[in-house]
Design an enzyme around this catalytic site. Structure first.
Site, mmCIF file in Angstrom:
data_model
loop_
_atom_site.group_PDB
_atom_site.id
_atom_site.type_symbol
_atom_site.label_atom_id
_atom_site.label_comp_id
_atom_site.label_asym_id
_atom_site.label_seq_id
_atom_site.Cartn_x
_atom_site.Cartn_y
_atom_site.Cartn_z
ATOM 1 N N ASP A 26 -3.020 3.895 -9.929
ATOM 2 C CA ASP A 26 -2.824 3.130 -8.767
ATOM 3 C C ASP A 26 -3.445 3.751 -7.683
ATOM 4 O OD1 ASP A 26 -1.830 1.194 -7.267
ATOM 5 O OD2 ASP A 26 0.161 1.838 -7.087
ATOM 6 N N GLU A 56 -3.473 1.847 1.453
ATOM 7 C CA GLU A 56 -2.776 0.623 1.026
ATOM 8 C C GLU A 56 -1.438 0.864 0.769
ATOM 9 O OE1 GLU A 56 -1.439 -2.054 -2.461
ATOM 10 O OE2 GLU A 56 -1.358 0.016 -2.256
ATOM 11 N N HIS A 82 3.534 5.211 -9.803
ATOM 12 C CA HIS A 82 4.271 6.075 -8.701
ATOM 13 C C HIS A 82 4.946 6.938 -9.259
ATOM 14 C CE1 HIS A 82 3.736 2.851 -5.292
ATOM 15 N NE2 HIS A 82 2.518 2.748 -6.077
#
Length: 364
Positions: free
Chosen positions: A183, A215, A326
């Site tokens: 990601d 982002e 994450h």
């Protein structure tokens, strides 16, 4: 898809996912974008990068975009003992951090390996075993004797960026890929590879490939990037949270590894253009590209800023599901990446202005 396309996908995924690029410090990823796409790459004052591949003169402008940054940390302070306090950049769950390795990038460009310290169980009090440690109470140990050594010998400074240490690896089943940063380095790989593939075929639209910054800290780069592109349509390419886990019932799963590209209909940040998403679904079915449809209760993407630009931009989000985003180690499936790539390329090959106008034509 051909073995050559698979080989190129693996090369890009390894190169990009291992790159050092916490939000606000995307230089390494910016450099890879330019290495791959050449001298026509340019940037704006926020740090976003762009590459335009022209189509026919009357074709629409399509923003094909992914974000360059990953969740990470920055050096916040250094104790007299030489232990480093740090702050998160982006969303972390502290439970995943203790005893994990990290890479600190100094202003000289050196990378210092450290570990997020954890008490051994032998020294834990009973109440400590039962509570979650806050990030504010954690520290990074780089093997320094004191503060002076950290600052002078290691040349670590306040504000230096930190990312997980996690080399790219193919797992026992080689279609399963393991690394940090999917990601959204998976999205960056897709953008670059799609542009390479479109360069060898005719397409009506002008494709503006974009890598955005920050982002993970509030969709900041996308706000200036979309202003610079002013697109007629946008495809946002993401590494999306996989939910094929024991905590999610099979009936609720909308992002499983190995089941194809995720076509997102909505999340709290954006309701996607339904005519556009239906066109992508129809194309996937016609070409027998595996796909999954998602309506997400949480999360968001750069679509938040892009779809509201100007008078509005028809926007869709296509995702490659990734388990454990994450964290220090995420897992994706190569076939999901390839199905996303195929859908993007086939869609852009046949996109003309009439079709874009169809997406925005509402009956009053």
């Amino acid at each position: 898809m051909s073995r050559e396309i698979e080989k190129e996908a693996l090369r890009l995924l390894a190169k990009l996912s291992e790159a050092h690029g916490a939000a606000g410090n995307e230089d390494s990823v910016r450099g890879i974008f330019q290495e791959e796409l050449g001298d026509r790459v340019y940037s704006d004052r926020t740090g976003n990068v762009f590459f335009r591949q022209a189509g026919s003169a009357d074709g629409p402008c399509v923003m094909l975009t992914a974000h360059m940054d990953e969740v990470g940390f920055v050096v916040q302070s250094v104790a007299k003992s030489g232990l480093i306090k740090f702050m998160p950049v982006g969303g972390w769950w502290s439970h995943t951090l203790l005893a994990q390795r990290v890479r600190i990038r100094t202003r000289k460009g050196d990378e210092i390996i450290g570990v997020i310290g954890a008490k051994p169980p032998h020294l834990l009090e009973k109440n400590e075993r039962e509570r979650l440690v806050n990030i504010e109470d954690m520290f990074i140990d780089v093997g320094a004797a004191n503060k002076e050594e950290v600052l002078q010998r290691f040349q670590i400074s306040l504000g230096d960026p930190i990312v997980p240490y996690s080399p790219f690896a193919r797992m026992f089943d080689p279609d399963y890929l393991l690394c940090k940063g999917f990601d959204d380095r998976v999205g960056m790989a897709l953008v670059i590879q799609a542009v390479h593939m479109l360069g060898s075929c005719r397409h009506a639209g002008t494709v503006c490939a974009v890598g955005t910054v920050q982002e993970e800290v509030g969709v900041r780069g996308a706000q200036t990037a979309v202003f610079g592109v002013n697109p007629d349509l946008a495809l946002v390419l993401e590494g999306t949270p996989a939910d094929d886990l024991p905590a999610v019932s099979e009936d609720e799963r909308q992002a499983s590894l190995g089941r194809g590209v995720q076509i997102r209909l909505m999340d709290p940040s954006a309701i996607m253009n339904r005519k556009l998403t239906q066109s992508l679904i129809d194309l996937a079915e016609r070409l027998q590209i595996p796909y999954q449809v998602a309506v997400r209760r949480s999360g968001g993407t750069d679509a938040r800023a892009i779809h509201l630009h100007g008078a509005g931009v028809p926007t869709a989000v296509l995702g490659v599901p990734a388990r454990y985003i994450h964290t220090h180690n995420s897992i994706i499936h190569l076939k999901d990446y390839l199905s996303t790539l195929q859908l993007v390329v086939e869609f852009l090959k046949h996109l003309d202005r009439k079709r874009v106008n169809d997406f925005t034509g509402f009956i009053l």
